[in-house]
Design a protein around this motif. Sequence first.
Motif, mmCIF file in Angstrom:
data_model
loop_
_atom_site.group_PDB
_atom_site.id
_atom_site.type_symbol
_atom_site.label_atom_id
_atom_site.label_comp_id
_atom_site.label_asym_id
_atom_site.label_seq_id
_atom_site.Cartn_x
_atom_site.Cartn_y
_atom_site.Cartn_z
ATOM 1 N N ALA B 307 39.333 25.984 54.182
ATOM 2 C CA ALA B 307 38.602 24.827 54.719
ATOM 3 C C ALA B 307 39.084 23.548 54.044
ATOM 4 O O ALA B 307 39.256 22.507 54.686
ATOM 5 C CB ALA B 307 37.103 25.018 54.521
ATOM 6 N N ALA B 308 39.316 23.625 52.736
ATOM 7 C CA ALA B 308 39.825 22.451 52.015
ATOM 8 C C ALA B 308 41.209 22.067 52.538
ATOM 9 O O ALA B 308 41.521 20.880 52.698
ATOM 10 C CB ALA B 308 39.890 22.743 50.515
ATOM 11 N N ARG B 309 42.035 23.067 52.825
ATOM 12 C CA ARG B 309 43.366 22.765 53.371
ATOM 13 C C ARG B 309 43.257 22.026 54.705
ATOM 14 O O ARG B 309 44.038 21.117 54.987
ATOM 15 C CB ARG B 309 44.147 24.063 53.613
ATOM 16 C CG ARG B 309 44.565 24.781 52.365
ATOM 17 C CD ARG B 309 45.494 25.909 52.777
ATOM 18 N NE ARG B 309 45.700 26.878 51.710
ATOM 19 C CZ ARG B 309 46.565 27.873 51.791
ATOM 20 N NH1 ARG B 309 47.283 28.033 52.893
ATOM 21 N NH2 ARG B 309 46.714 28.720 50.799
ATOM 22 N N LYS B 310 42.294 22.435 55.520
ATOM 23 C CA LYS B 310 42.135 21.771 56.817
ATOM 24 C C LYS B 310 41.739 20.309 56.612
ATOM 25 O O LYS B 310 42.291 19.408 57.233
ATOM 26 C CB LYS B 310 41.083 22.506 57.645
ATOM 27 C CG LYS B 310 40.896 21.940 59.052
ATOM 28 C CD LYS B 310 39.909 22.788 59.850
ATOM 29 C CE LYS B 310 39.727 22.289 61.276
ATOM 30 N NZ LYS B 310 38.789 23.158 62.034
ATOM 31 N N ALA B 311 40.778 20.082 55.725
ATOM 32 C CA ALA B 311 40.340 18.705 55.461
ATOM 33 C C ALA B 311 41.480 17.878 54.877
ATOM 34 O O ALA B 311 41.675 16.709 55.248
ATOM 35 C CB ALA B 311 39.137 18.717 54.512
ATOM 36 N N LEU B 312 42.259 18.468 53.977
ATOM 37 C CA LEU B 312 43.397 17.750 53.387
ATOM 38 C C LEU B 312 44.444 17.421 54.444
ATOM 39 O O LEU B 312 45.085 16.369 54.396
ATOM 40 C CB LEU B 312 44.018 18.580 52.253
ATOM 41 C CG LEU B 312 43.197 18.612 50.958
ATOM 42 C CD1 LEU B 312 43.668 19.735 50.043
ATOM 43 C CD2 LEU B 312 43.284 17.262 50.236
ATOM 44 N N THR B 313 44.622 18.325 55.398
ATOM 45 C CA THR B 313 45.576 18.073 56.479
ATOM 46 C C THR B 313 45.116 16.888 57.325
ATOM 47 O O THR B 313 45.900 15.992 57.653
ATOM 48 C CB THR B 313 45.727 19.339 57.345
ATOM 49 O OG1 THR B 313 46.157 20.414 56.508
ATOM 50 C CG2 THR B 313 46.741 19.131 58.455
ATOM 51 N N ILE B 314 43.827 16.862 57.655
ATOM 52 C CA ILE B 314 43.298 15.754 58.456
ATOM 53 C C ILE B 314 43.411 14.435 57.687
ATOM 54 O O ILE B 314 43.934 13.441 58.195
ATOM 55 C CB ILE B 314 41.823 16.027 58.843
ATOM 56 C CG1 ILE B 314 41.723 17.238 59.784
ATOM 57 C CG2 ILE B 314 41.193 14.788 59.487
ATOM 58 C CD1 ILE B 314 40.294 17.699 60.075
ATOM 59 N N ALA B 315 42.932 14.436 56.453
ATOM 60 C CA ALA B 315 42.881 13.176 55.693
ATOM 61 C C ALA B 315 44.274 12.659 55.360
ATOM 62 O O ALA B 315 44.516 11.445 55.350
ATOM 63 C CB ALA B 315 42.069 13.366 54.410
ATOM 64 N N THR B 316 45.209 13.564 55.082
ATOM 65 C CA THR B 316 46.564 13.134 54.746
ATOM 66 C C THR B 316 47.291 12.627 55.982
ATOM 67 O O THR B 316 48.011 11.622 55.934
ATOM 68 C CB THR B 316 47.340 14.286 54.079
ATOM 69 O OG1 THR B 316 46.580 14.768 52.973
ATOM 70 C CG2 THR B 316 48.702 13.830 53.593
ATOM 71 N N THR B 317 47.099 13.310 57.094
ATOM 72 C CA THR B 317 47.715 12.856 58.344
ATOM 73 C C THR B 317 47.193 11.461 58.712
ATOM 74 O O THR B 317 47.945 10.590 59.164
ATOM 75 C CB THR B 317 47.419 13.872 59.467
ATOM 76 O OG1 THR B 317 47.824 15.172 59.035
ATOM 77 C CG2 THR B 317 48.173 13.525 60.736
ATOM 78 N N TYR B 318 45.890 11.266 58.489
ATOM 79 C CA TYR B 318 45.309 9.934 58.726
ATOM 80 C C TYR B 318 45.902 8.913 57.755
ATOM 81 O O TYR B 318 46.234 7.789 58.135
ATOM 82 C CB TYR B 318 43.792 10.035 58.560
ATOM 83 C CG TYR B 318 43.016 8.764 58.862
ATOM 84 C CD1 TYR B 318 42.845 8.329 60.179
ATOM 85 C CD2 TYR B 318 42.435 8.022 57.843
ATOM 86 C CE1 TYR B 318 42.123 7.179 60.469
ATOM 87 C CE2 TYR B 318 41.705 6.871 58.127
ATOM 88 C CZ TYR B 318 41.557 6.448 59.436
ATOM 89 O OH TYR B 318 40.832 5.319 59.709
#
Lengths: 653, 653
Positions: B307-318
Motif C-alpha cells: 500500500a505504501a508503494r502505491k501511495a509513493l508511486t502516486i505522490a512521486t508521479t505527481y
Amino acid sequence: MSIDVDTRPSDTDPGPRDDLGAGLLAALDGPFHDERQRTRAELRPEEVLRDPLQSVDDAREWTLRALQALAGHEFGRAGTDPQYGGRGPLAHSVVHFELLCAADMSLAIKSGVQHGLYGGAIWNLGTAWHHERFLADALEVRTPGCFGMTEQGHGSDVSGLETTITYDERTAEYVVHSPTPTATKTYIGNAGAHGRMAVVFGQLIVGPKLHGIHAILVPIRDADGADMPGVTCGDNGHKGGLLGVDNGTLTFDHVRVPRELLLDRYGGVGADGVYRSPIDNANRRFFTMLGTLVRGRVCIGGGAATAARKALTIATTYAVRRRQFVAPGHPEGVVLLDYLAHQRRLLPAIATAYAYGFAQNRLIERLAEVALLEGGDERAQRELEARAAGLKAVQSRFANDAVQACREACGGAGYMTESGLTTIRQDVDVFATFEGDNTVLLQLVAKQLLGDYKQAWVGLDPVKLVQASAKSLGGAVVDRTANLPGVDRLVAAAQGTGADTVEHRGWQVSMFEERERHVVGRLAARLRSAARSGEAAFAATNKAQDHMLYAARAHMDKVVLESFVAGIEACPDPAVKDVLGRLCDLYALSVLEAERAWYLERGRISPQRAKALTQAVNRLCGELRPLADDLVTGLGIPTAWLQSAMLGAKMEA
Amino acid sequence: MSIDVDTRPSDTDPGPRDDLGAGLLAALDGPFHDERQRTRAELRPEEVLRDPLQSVDDAREWTLRALQALAGHEFGRAGTDPQYGGRGPLAHSVVHFELLCAADMSLAIKSGVQHGLYGGAIWNLGTAWHHERFLADALEVRTPGCFGMTEQGHGSDVSGLETTITYDERTAEYVVHSPTPTATKTYIGNAGAHGRMAVVFGQLIVGPKLHGIHAILVPIRDADGADMPGVTCGDNGHKGGLLGVDNGTLTFDHVRVPRELLLDRYGGVGADGVYRSPIDNANRRFFTMLGTLVRGRVCIGGGAATAARKALTIATTYAVRRRQFVAPGHPEGVVLLDYLAHQRRLLPAIATAYAYGFAQNRLIERLAEVALLEGGDERAQRELEARAAGLKAVQSRFANDAVQACREACGGAGYMTESGLTTIRQDVDVFATFEGDNTVLLQLVAKQLLGDYKQAWVGLDPVKLVQASAKSLGGAVVDRTANLPGVDRLVAAAQGTGADTVEHRGWQVSMFEERERHVVGRLAARLRSAARSGEAAFAATNKAQDHMLYAARAHMDKVVLESFVAGIEACPDPAVKDVLGRLCDLYALSVLEAERAWYLERGRISPQRAKALTQAVNRLCGELRPLADDLVTGLGIPTAWLQSAMLGAKMEA
C-alpha cells in the motif's frame, strides 16, 4: 464545571482531586476562560454534534442548517462592527472556532469559510459600501459565500494567480475571467453546492496596466441554485474528511460585474475610470491584503490543536479504563496507562497540548492587539503573520501525529467510527495543508527570522557574523518572544548555578534559545556565503531548504516553551502551578530528547546528560500518570461532545 | 512490461531509461518475479478496483462478489493440497495477497479472512475429516467464514479468552458459550453480514479439567442469513476504512455443536469421550496452534508495504509533473521533486520501500521453508514467528507514515478522494493494529532476542555479561540474519580500511549490528539486574519497556539492511546494481541519521561524522531524483491500478 470526565480509578490512581482539573482548565483557558466556559455551556450537543455516518449530501445539508441555526443566536459575529451585525471582540471569533473544532470540524470549517474568509474578506478588503450591503447577509448565513483564492495551478504560490479582473471603461464593469484550465478556482469551500456569492481573487487589469491581485464580489448562483451566466460551479466531491463542507471549483467565462463590487479598500477604479490605491507597490499591496486575513491561520492552528485535545481525551479516558494482560500484582489485568510505552504515547502529547495552548492564547491576544494598530505597525504585523504561520504549521503537525497515536492507542476499538477517533483523524488531516501548506509556512517563518537577522547585521562580514558571540546575537536578533521577566530570571539562574538537573527550567529555556540562535545564525551565514560563491540563488536556497525548515521549528519550539513559562507564572494556584511545572518539564524534555543529536553534535550536552533526558521523560510520565483524569479535564473538551461509544458515553447527536 | 508510468520529464530529468525500471522491478520482485508479473497481468482492473465512493452496504456486496469471482478462477488457493482445491505453493498466497493490497485493501482483507484465516484454520488446525468437508467451500467462497479469536476484553492478550467450549459427554457435543459481555467476539471479519460459519477459539473444558484454548467450527447463520439458534451476530458498523469488510460481533448462548466439529489436530475428545493431544502442555499447545497461523502476519506486513508503494508511486508521479513557484532558471515554475524538502519527503521512503521489499521476500521464502519442516524444528518456527511479527510491525508503521507523507506531499489535491491517496490512508491505518498490535509484536521480538541471549549466556554473571566483548556476543547471540558471506566480507573490509566514508557498506552494516548487539546486551543485563534487586517482575520489565521496543527496532533495522545487501548481491545487472546500491545507502544513512543520537551518546560516531550523515542523505536524494520514474516503476504497481484522477489516469473501476 461543565467538564466532567467519568472514569474508573485504576490501580495506581490516588483518587479524584476535583479542584485540580478545574484549576488546570482555568490556567490553560487563560485570558479567555470566561468566554470559553460560556461557549462550552452555550453550544448544545444536539446543535453541534454531527452523525459521522451521514452521506456526503446529508452531511452538507446538516452542516449548512447547523451553521444557520448557530448564526440565529449570534454565533460567528465576533470581530465585526455591531452596526453590521457584529458581536464581541475579534479574539472571541478564534475562541469560538476552536471550540467548534471540538464538536464538529465540518461545522467549524463551514463557519470559517462563511464568517472568517467570505465575511472577513468583505470586512477587511471592502469599504462601508460593501459592509452595508453584504455583511449582515454573510454573518447571518443568508448568503452562503466563497473565498475564491486557490487555483488549480496555484495553491501555495498565490501571487501567481491567473484569473483576470479586467476593467471595461465603456460599461464601468469588471470582466472576471479564467484564461486557462489552471486558472480554475478549486477546493473552494461553499462552491460545491451552497455558495451564492464569491470573493474572487485575480489580476486587476485597467487599460494597458496590470495592478496585481485584487478581490471582487461575484454572484455565482441564482436564488434557485443555478449557475449564473458565464460562471461554472463544479464539485470537488468526496474528500478524505470534512464531509460536511462542499468544496468545489469555479470557472469564469468573461463574467461582467459592476464596478462597485470590487473590494477596493486597498485599490480600485473610481467613478472617473482612474485606478487609485493607498499603497503604490503592487506586491506590498497584495501582502497587505493577505495580512488582514491572518486570522484564518490563527484559527486553523488552534482548531487543529483542539481536535488533538479531543482525541487525547478519548484515548486517555480509554487508557485508564481498559486492561490487558494479567501480571503479578495485577490479577484483573494491567490498566493500559500503567504501561510505560502507553504513557510515552499519550502523556508527552498531553504536555505538548498544554504547551501549544499557552502559545495559542498569546497569539490570539497578539492578533487582537495588532488589529487595534490598524496596520500602522508593519513590523508588528509581519511578526504576527510569521507567528501565526509557524503556530499553524507546528500545531497541525502535532495534531496529525497525536490523533494518529490516539487512534492506535485504542487498538481495534479505535478504528471503529463509533470511537470518535477516525472522524477526528480524517477531518484534521487537511489542517496540515489548507490556510498554507506547512512546508511553505515554515519557510515563511525562516525568512522572517532571516529578515530580522539582515536588519541587525547589515554590512557585517559573514565570517564575523558567524563568530559573533551567542550573547550579543541573543539580544539583538532573536527576541525573547514572551518578553517576560520570568524567563530572563530563569536563564540567569541557570547560568549562575550550573543547573545540574535537566528539570532546571532556566537550563531548558537556555538550551531552546541556544539552538534557535545557532541554527538561524548558521543559516544566515550559509546563505550569504552561497550567494557570494556565485551559485544560482534558487540552487543555493534549495540546498539549505532543510536547514530553513529546521530553523523555523527551532524558533517555534522556543516560542512555545516561553509561552508555557509565562502561563505558569500567571497561575495563582500553587497546586495547579506545580502540575503545570511538571507538564512543562515533560514538554521541554521531550523536545530536548527528540533533538538531542543536535546538542550532542555541537558538544552542547554531554552523553550522560542526553541519556538523563530519556530517564527524566520516563520518570515524569510515571509522576503524571496518576493525574491523567485531571490532565484531560484541563484540556477543556466537554464530556458530552466526545461521541465515543467505547467510553460508554451516549452519542448525543 | 505491464508496469508503465507515464510522466512528463522535468527540468533535471536526463530522460527515460526503459530498461532500468524493468531491472529494478525484477530485482525487487526477486524470487517471486514471475509469479508477481503473472498476477499483475491476470488481475484485471475491472475485477479488483473498487469505487471508493460506494456506501458501506454496496462496498460489502461488491467485495463479496469480487472475491467469489476471483475464487472462480482459482485465486486464493495457494498453499493448500490440490485434492481439496489448492493450487500452487504457500509462498504464492502471500504474493497474491500483497498485490491485492495494491488494488483494493478491502478485497485483500476479505480474502485474508476467508482464505487465510478461516480456510487456514481449517487447513492447519483441522484433520482430513475437516478438510474433506469444509475446505473446498471455504476456498471457493461458497461458505463465507469467520475467524473468531478476538474478544471484547481480549485483543492482544488472546491467551485470556473467556469463551468456553465445554464437552457434554451425554450427547457427545461441545457447548460453545460466551459467559460474560467481555467474552463477545468482536471486530471479526465476515461476522457483520456474510459469514455462515465461524472458527471459534475458546477454553476447552472436559469434565472437571481445563485444556486451554482450542478452535471449533460453529455454524452462525442459516442459508437465509438468519442467526443460528443461540448465536447472536452483530455488526461493528462503519470503520475508519476497509469499508468493504463486514466486521462484526459473535455471542454464543450455550450453542451445541457435534463433537466432530472441533478442529482437533492438536487435541480434542475422541469417540471414547477421552481428551487426547500430541502436546501435553496447554500453553505450548496454544502457541503451536497460533504458530501455524503465522502466514497472516507475513501477509499483513507485506500488504501494508505494498500500500505504501502505491501511495509513493502516486505522490512521486505527481511530484515530477507538478510545478509551484517560479524561480531564477525555472520560469515555468519549479517541479516539486526538485525541491530538497520534497525529495526528503519521498526518496528516503522509496529507498525504505525497497529495503522492506527485500526483507519481505526473504521472510516469504523462510515461511515456505519452515512450513516444509512440518513443525519439526521449534527454534526455526519461533524465529520465523519473531521475524514475521517484527516485519509486520515495522512495515505497517512505515506504511502509515509514508502514506500520510504522500498525502501531504500532494497538497489539497491529495485530500480529494479521487487522488486515490485518502482511501489508501484510511485502509492501511488498521494494519498497525490487526494481526497483532505493533507494540505487542515488537515486545515479542525483544523477548525472542532475550531468549536467544538467555540460551547463550545461562549461568554467566550479568556483570561479566555486560562486559563481554562485542565480538564474542556478535557471533553467539545475534546471528547475522541474511547469513550471506557478502555481509561478512563487507564488515571485514570496513574494519580493514577504516571505512572513511559513510557510504562504505561494511561500515553501515557494522554500525547497525553494533547498535543491535549493544542495545540487546544492555537490556538483558538490565532485566537481570532488576530481577536481582527484588522489584516485582512486572515493574521491572515495565520500566524497561521502551528499551525493549528500541531493541526490537534495532534488530529489525539490521535484518532489513542485511536483506537489502543480499538483494544487491543477487542482482546480475551492473547498472541496476548501482542504483540499488545508492538506494541502500539512502536507506542505511536515513536510519543512521535518525538514530545518530544513540551513536553520539556512546561515542560510536564523531560529531563530524553525524553531520556527514545528513549531508550524504541530501546528496543521495539529489543523485536519485533524476531516476524517480524508474524508481517507482521498480515498486511494481501497475499504472492502471493507481486510480488517481490528478495524474490524468482513467479510473478503471
